[in-house]
Design an enzyme around this catalytic site. Structure first.
Site, PDB file in Angstrom:
ATOM      1  N   PHE A  23       0.862  -1.195   0.000  1.00  0.00           N
ATOM      2  CA  PHE A  23       0.000   0.000   0.000  1.00  0.00           C
ATOM      3  C   PHE A  23       0.898   1.245   0.000  1.00  0.00           C
ATOM      4  O   PHE A  23       1.860   1.315   0.762  1.00  0.00           O
ATOM      5  CB  PHE A  23      -0.881  -0.010   1.257  1.00  0.00           C
ATOM      6  N   PHE A  58      -1.443  -2.670   7.964  1.00  0.00           N
ATOM      7  CA  PHE A  58      -2.215  -3.390   8.972  1.00  0.00           C
ATOM      8  C   PHE A  58      -1.793  -4.860   9.057  1.00  0.00           C
ATOM      9  O   PHE A  58      -1.929  -5.498  10.108  1.00  0.00           O
ATOM     10  CB  PHE A  58      -3.712  -3.284   8.630  1.00  0.00           C
ATOM     11  N   VAL A  82       1.546   4.896   6.195  1.00  0.00           N
ATOM     12  CA  VAL A  82       0.143   5.154   6.513  1.00  0.00           C
ATOM     13  C   VAL A  82      -0.062   6.662   6.377  1.00  0.00           C
ATOM     14  O   VAL A  82       0.557   7.449   7.097  1.00  0.00           O
ATOM     15  CB  VAL A  82      -0.218   4.676   7.933  1.00  0.00           C
ATOM     16  N   THR A  87     -10.817   9.941   6.745  1.00  0.00           N
ATOM     17  CA  THR A  87     -11.550   9.027   7.619  1.00  0.00           C
ATOM     18  C   THR A  87     -10.690   8.666   8.836  1.00  0.00           C
ATOM     19  O   THR A  87      -9.471   8.873   8.833  1.00  0.00           O
ATOM     20  CB  THR A  87     -11.883   7.718   6.870  1.00  0.00           C
ATOM     21  N   HIS A  89      -9.782   5.887   9.566  1.00  0.00           N
ATOM     22  CA  HIS A  89      -9.037   4.687   9.190  1.00  0.00           C
ATOM     23  C   HIS A  89      -7.549   4.825   9.569  1.00  0.00           C
ATOM     24  O   HIS A  89      -6.934   3.915  10.097  1.00  0.00           O
ATOM     25  CB  HIS A  89      -9.177   4.502   7.661  1.00  0.00           C
ATOM     26  N   PHE A 114      10.818   0.066  13.571  1.00  0.00           N
ATOM     27  CA  PHE A 114       9.542   0.638  13.130  1.00  0.00           C
ATOM     28  C   PHE A 114       9.807   1.647  12.013  1.00  0.00           C
ATOM     29  O   PHE A 114      10.051   2.824  12.263  1.00  0.00           O
ATOM     30  CB  PHE A 114       8.865   1.307  14.331  1.00  0.00           C
ATOM     31  N   ARG A 128      10.084  11.809   3.601  1.00  0.00           N
ATOM     32  CA  ARG A 128      10.721  10.878   4.542  1.00  0.00           C
ATOM     33  C   ARG A 128      11.214   9.606   3.869  1.00  0.00           C
ATOM     34  O   ARG A 128      11.694   8.689   4.538  1.00  0.00           O
ATOM     35  CB  ARG A 128       9.747  10.542   5.673  1.00  0.00           C
TER      36      ARG A 128
HETATM   37  N1  INI Z   1      -2.588   0.689   4.438  1.00  0.00           N
HETATM   38  C1  INI Z   1      -1.426   1.344   4.458  1.00  0.00           C
HETATM   39  O1  INI Z   1      -0.367   0.702   4.518  1.00  0.00           O
HETATM   40  N2  INI Z   1      -1.384   2.697   4.416  1.00  0.00           N
HETATM   41  C2  INI Z   1      -2.548   3.443   4.353  1.00  0.00           C
HETATM   42  O2  INI Z   1      -2.443   4.700   4.295  1.00  0.00           O
HETATM   43  C3  INI Z   1      -3.793   2.764   4.339  1.00  0.00           C
HETATM   44  N3  INI Z   1      -5.017   3.515   4.264  1.00  0.00           N
HETATM   45  O3  INI Z   1      -4.975   4.756   4.253  1.00  0.00           O
HETATM   46  O4  INI Z   1      -6.083   2.955   4.209  1.00  0.00           O
HETATM   47  C4  INI Z   1      -3.788   1.347   4.377  1.00  0.00           C
HETATM   48  N4  INI Z   1      -4.920   0.644   4.365  1.00  0.00           N
HETATM   49  C5  INI Z   1      -4.969  -0.785   4.147  1.00  0.00           C
HETATM   50  C6  INI Z   1      -4.718  -1.582   5.414  1.00  0.00           C
HETATM   51  O5  INI Z   1      -3.364  -1.549   5.800  1.00  0.00           O
HETATM   52  C7  INI Z   1      -5.097  -3.057   5.222  1.00  0.00           C
HETATM   53  O6  INI Z   1      -4.325  -3.606   4.195  1.00  0.00           O
HETATM   54  C8  INI Z   1      -6.588  -3.255   4.899  1.00  0.00           C
HETATM   55  O7  INI Z   1      -7.396  -2.586   5.859  1.00  0.00           O
HETATM   56  C9  INI Z   1      -6.952  -4.745   4.870  1.00  0.00           C
HETATM   57  O8  INI Z   1      -6.690  -5.361   6.130  1.00  0.00           O
END
Ligand code: INI
Length: 155
Positions: A23, A58, A82, A87, A89, A114, A128
């Site tokens: 991601f 996640f 992230v 949201t 989230h 980390f 960064r």
């Molecule tokens: N995952 C990230 O690594 N960075 C993000 O900014 C992000 N946002 O913004 O939603 C993100 N979402 C996905 C998450 O990590 C999981 O893969 C998903 O929720 C499925 O479990």
């Protein structure tokens, strides 16, 4: 005489597991490049480095736990990005990743760096993930080297 114990920035013979999320890959791939550069610059060898890719930040803690449980690694390096949206989230993911990784460190007594960026916007994330000391992947790898060395010095 006071005894001072410190880790060394010498990656020779240290086995690293790198967990990197796809991601925001335009950022995380740069973090990975930074981490590899730091490991190699300090004597790390490709044969001692495994890379595991996960969909998003996640998912990092589960793989950190599995790699830690395997006993194959002296240190882990977690890389992700992230980026805050509109949201809640962002908060949930950032919090879950930090807690999850923190739990693995203490449960397994294993250094886990980390290198997961948590930023307000894309520009900050790109900043960064720049060159060397401006790259949080590079920094996370240096910390992993030092902590693996320190962990060996204090059994
Ligand atoms: N995952 C990230 O690594 N960075 C993000 O900014 C992000 N946002 O913004 O939603 C993100 N979402 C996905 C998450 O990590 C999981 O893969 C998903 O929720 C499925 O479990």
């Amino acid at each position: 005489m006071v005894k001072v114990v410190e880790g060394q920035l010498d990656a020779r013979g240290i086995r690293f597991g790198i967990i990197v999320s796809r991601f925001n890959g335009f950022v995380t791939e740069r973090l990975l490049e930074g981490a590899m550069e730091a490991l190699k610059a300090h004597g790390g060898e490709e044969k001692d480095i495994d890379i595991v890719r996960v969909p998003g930040a996640f998912e990092i803690p589960l793989l950190a736990k599995k790699l830690a449980s395997s006993g194959k690694y002296d240190a882990l390096i977690c890389l992700g990005a992230v980026i805050r949206g509109d949201t809640p989230h962002f908060e949930y993911i950032a919090e879950a990743v930090a807690r999850g990784i923190g739990g693995v460190i203490l449960e397994h007594r294993l250094p886990v760096s980390f290198g997961v960026l948590t930023t307000n916007n894309v520009e900050q994330a790109i900043e960064r993930a720049g060159a060397k000391t401006e790259n949080k992947g590079f920094e996370a790898a240096l910390t992993a080297i030092e902590m693996a060395s320190l962990n060996r010095a204090i059994p």
